[in-house]
Enzyme design. Structure first.
Site, PDB file in Angstrom:
ATOM      1  N   PHE A   1       0.837  -1.127   0.076  1.00 44.99           N
ATOM      2  CA  PHE A   1       0.014   0.079  -0.023  1.00 44.99           C
ATOM      3  C   PHE A   1       0.740   1.577  -0.001  1.00 44.99           C
ATOM      4  CE2 PHE A   1      -2.343   3.212   2.337  1.00 44.99           C
ATOM      5  CZ  PHE A   1      -3.637   3.585   1.474  1.00 44.99           C
ATOM      6  N   GLN A   2       0.694   1.998  -1.025  1.00 45.90           N
ATOM      7  CA  GLN A   2       1.404   3.599  -0.999  1.00 45.90           C
ATOM      8  C   GLN A   2       2.883   3.276  -1.189  1.00 45.90           C
ATOM      9  OE1 GLN A   2      -0.045   6.115   2.132  1.00 45.90           O
ATOM     10  NE2 GLN A   2      -1.565   6.699   0.781  1.00 45.90           N
TER      11      GLN A   2
ATOM     12  N   MET B   1       0.388  32.161 -23.611  1.00 42.69           N
ATOM     13  CA  MET B   1       1.587  31.708 -24.017  1.00 42.69           C
ATOM     14  C   MET B   1       1.319  30.689 -24.922  1.00 42.69           C
ATOM     15  SD  MET B   1       4.552  32.393 -24.622  1.00 42.69           S
ATOM     16  CE  MET B   1       5.789  33.029 -23.601  1.00 42.69           C
TER      17      MET B   1
ATOM     18  N   LYS C   1       9.792   3.152   6.623  1.00 38.26           N
ATOM     19  CA  LYS C   1       9.154   3.615   7.927  1.00 38.26           C
ATOM     20  C   LYS C   1       9.785   2.625   9.017  1.00 38.26           C
ATOM     21  CE  LYS C   1       4.680   4.118  10.268  1.00 38.26           C
ATOM     22  NZ  LYS C   1       3.527   4.186  10.099  1.00 38.26           N
TER      23      LYS C   1
END
Ligand SMILES: Cc1ncc(C[n+]2csc(CCOP(=O)(O)OP(=O)(O)O)c2C)c(N)n1
Ligand SMILES: [Mg+2]
Length: 589
Positions: free
Chosen positions: A124-125, A485, A174
């Site tokens: 996850f992540q 632009m 972590k």
């Protein structure tokens, strides 16, 4: 170790996250732009233990945090530090890392990462952010052992701030943040292959340069970001005054030589001054100091500075002979060269004719605009802002687009580090977060973001950061309701066919270029209401007669203030040398 950290930890052991933060403090960092998430929670917990030493600014988007760190770094010359969680937090930072790389901005980006046991499992992540950023960082680390944290931090600071400066990424799993070790903050660095000595020109190279200058009849100094990075502005001014050589300053060097000095040629390149481009074209000696011959400066490389000799001084060996072969290539710190050169240099014998020709070019083709225009032209608003702030300590940031080019043309930058713009990457959305980062570092200066409406929307959430962190920056929004632009290129090169460059609702005829202007009731979005929603003061103007009063209100306002200046989209940035072309193809006013 800080007293507060000591109290909360056993005397000898420290967690990886505490070692990171203590290292930041040891290196003199006083501000971190950090957005938390699951994989960076330990880092944020550590940051709270160092509250008395480190200010943490919470941006409202990680890209904003990266640009804010740059605003801090570009206006101080010190390192900018930003921090995110893993996965989406880290990928949100990529653009600002790439931006720092192209403009050689010293930055440390710290990203949380999933724990080492699950790296490579699509946890996850999880994103392999080192892999993603490999080619847009100066260096990068994935730290897998807590024992390496102190050394990696030391090396990261060293790499980011030495030689050609740039961004260093530190990816911290972590579990490494949470693991403990006995830190050694003086641990030796381990950087085989990284050149530790600041390269310096030889006395022979300095003598040769001085001889070339003495002989020159039509010399031009072409000064770039390296002059600012090496803090060599004073030496540059001294050299120019002593030798009376004219100076063209790239966008990265605006203010590195005072824009109001008679020797200033202003900016060269695609939207540079006619006189800078003519002078470089006719030069018999081009002194290229801390530049990289960017294509927005050179246009067609074979035709650029093709009538004279080139001296190229740069700290990065990979820039030498990359685009243009130099007659005298010098790998050196620019400040060292200028300091040494100033000791021995003599003025060329007679630059009278050269100065006369330049004076005529300046007289014939100054930066100008239609002073009789009924409404407010962006160029006029910028000129007035420049005039009204000329005695103030001011820092200007910009977005990217026409407003950015007009700012470079019409604002007089007198000091280094007072102009901050995404030059190499040209990233829309840079202006507002860069301004707030600059304001953190310079609370007593007037910090103004001159922005476009398209650019503004790309990091509009940073209005909240400015308000909540008590950073009273100003925005002068040059609102043409278009991606101006790109519109200009559509007009010039695609028969004015509008291709998704109108920023209002798609059912308006202007969306397909078939309208005859934008009436006040069709203005979209309501930037003043947006600003007010974020706690800012705002004001909208469209009449020339209101301009000075409104600018003064913005300048004097104690809090954050957005001035929505309605400008036409039909205006083109001129002069212009179309991409890949030469001075022979220059389009004048
Ligand atoms: C992130 C990003 N996306 C796209 C572009 C391409 N681009 C360059 S200038 C420009 C228009 C900018 O519009 P605005 O901010 O309103 O400025 P204006 O030109 O109207 O002054 C675009 C889309 C870019 N430079 N950066
Ligand atoms: Mg616009």
């Amino acid at each position: 170790m800080a007293a507060s950290a000591k109290k909360s930890l056993p005397p000898e052991l420290a967690a990886g996250s505490d070692i990171v933060v203590q290292s930041l403090v040891n290196h003199g960092v006083d501000t971190v732009f950090a957005y938390p998430g699951g994989c960076s929670i330990p880092l944020h917990q550590s940051l709270t233990r160092f509250r008395d030493k480190l200010r943490v600014i919470l941006p409202r988007h990680e890209q904003g945090g990266g640009f804010a760190a740059q605003g801090y770094a570009r206006t101080t010359g010190r390192i900018g530090v930003c921090m995110t969680t893993s996965g989406p937090g880290a990928t949100n930072l990529v653009t600002s890392i790439a931006d720092a790389k192209l403009d050689s901005v010293p930055m440390i980006a710290i990203t949380g990462q999933v724990g080492t046991p699950v790296i490579g499992t699509d946890a996850f992540q999880e994103t392999p952010i080192v892999e993603v950023c490999r080619s847009v960082t100066k260096h990068h680390y994935l730290v897998t052992r807590v024992e390496d944290v102190a050394r990696v931090l030391r090396e990261a600071f060293y790499i980011a701030t030495t030689g050609r400066k740039g961004p260093v990424l530190i990816d911290l799993p972590k579990n490494v943040q949470m693991a403990e070790t006995v830190p050694d903050y003086d641990v030796p660095m381990d950087l085989p292959g990284y050149c530790v000595d600041q390269p310096r020109a030889t006395p022979e190279q300095i003598a040769e340069m001085a001889a070339m200058i003495r002989e020159a009849k039509r010399p031009v100094i072409y000064a770039g970001g390296g002059v600012i990075a090496s803090e060599a502005s004073e030496e540059l001014i001294k050299l120019a005054r002593k030798t009376q050589m004219p100076v063209a300053t790239t966008m990265m060097c605006l203010g590195g030589f005072p824009g109001d000095d008679p020797l200033s040629l202003d900016m060269p390149g695609m939207h540079g001054s006619v006189y800078a481009n003519y002078a470089i074209n006719e030069a018999d000696l081009l002194l290229a100091f801390g530049v990289r011959f960017d294509d927005r400066v050179t246009g067609k490389v074979s035709a650029f500075a093709s009538h004279g000799k080139i001296v190229h001084v740069d700290i990065d060996p990979s820039e030498i002979n990359k685009i243009k072969v130099a007659d005298l290539p010098v790998i050196s710190d620019v400040k060292f060269v200028l300091t040494e050169l100033n000791k021995v240099v003599e003025a060329p014998e007679d630059l009278g004719d050269w100065h006369k020709r330049i004076a005529k070019w300046k007289k014939d083709d100054p930066f100008t605009y239609d002073h009789d225009y009924q409404g407010i032209l962006a160029q006029h608003a910028i000129s007035e802002l420049s005039r009204l702030t000329k005695d103030r300590e001011v820092i200007i940031t910009t977005g990217v687009g026409q407003h950015q080019m007009w700012t470079a043309q019409h604002f007089k930058f007198r000091r280094p580090r007072m102009h901050v713009s995404s030059s190499g990457l040209g990233t829309m959305g840079f202006g507002l977060p860069a301004a707030l980062g600059a304001k953190v570092a310079h609370p007593d200066k007037l910090v103004i973001d001159i922005d476009g409406d398209g650019s503004m929307l790309m990091n509009v959430q940073e209005l909240a950061t400015c308000f909540c962190e008590k950073l009273p920056v100003k925005v002068m929004l040059l609102n043409n309701m278009h991606l101006g632009m790109v519109v200009q290129w559509e007009d010039r090169f695609h028969a004015a066919n509008r291709a998704h460059t109108y920023l209002g609702p798609i059912d308006h005829p202007e969306a397909t270029g078939k309208g005859d202007g934008i009436t006040p009731e069709h203005r979209y979005p309501n930037f003043v209401a947006i600003a007010e929603g974020f706690g800012w003061k705002g004001r909208r103007i469209d009449k020339k007669s209101e301009l000075v009063d409104a600018l003064q209100e913005m300048i004097d306002s104690p809090g954050p203030f957005l001035l929505d200046v309605q400008v036409p989209y039909q205006e083109h940035v001129l002069p212009m040398i179309p991409a890949g072309m030469s001075v022979a193809d220059l389009i004048r006013q």
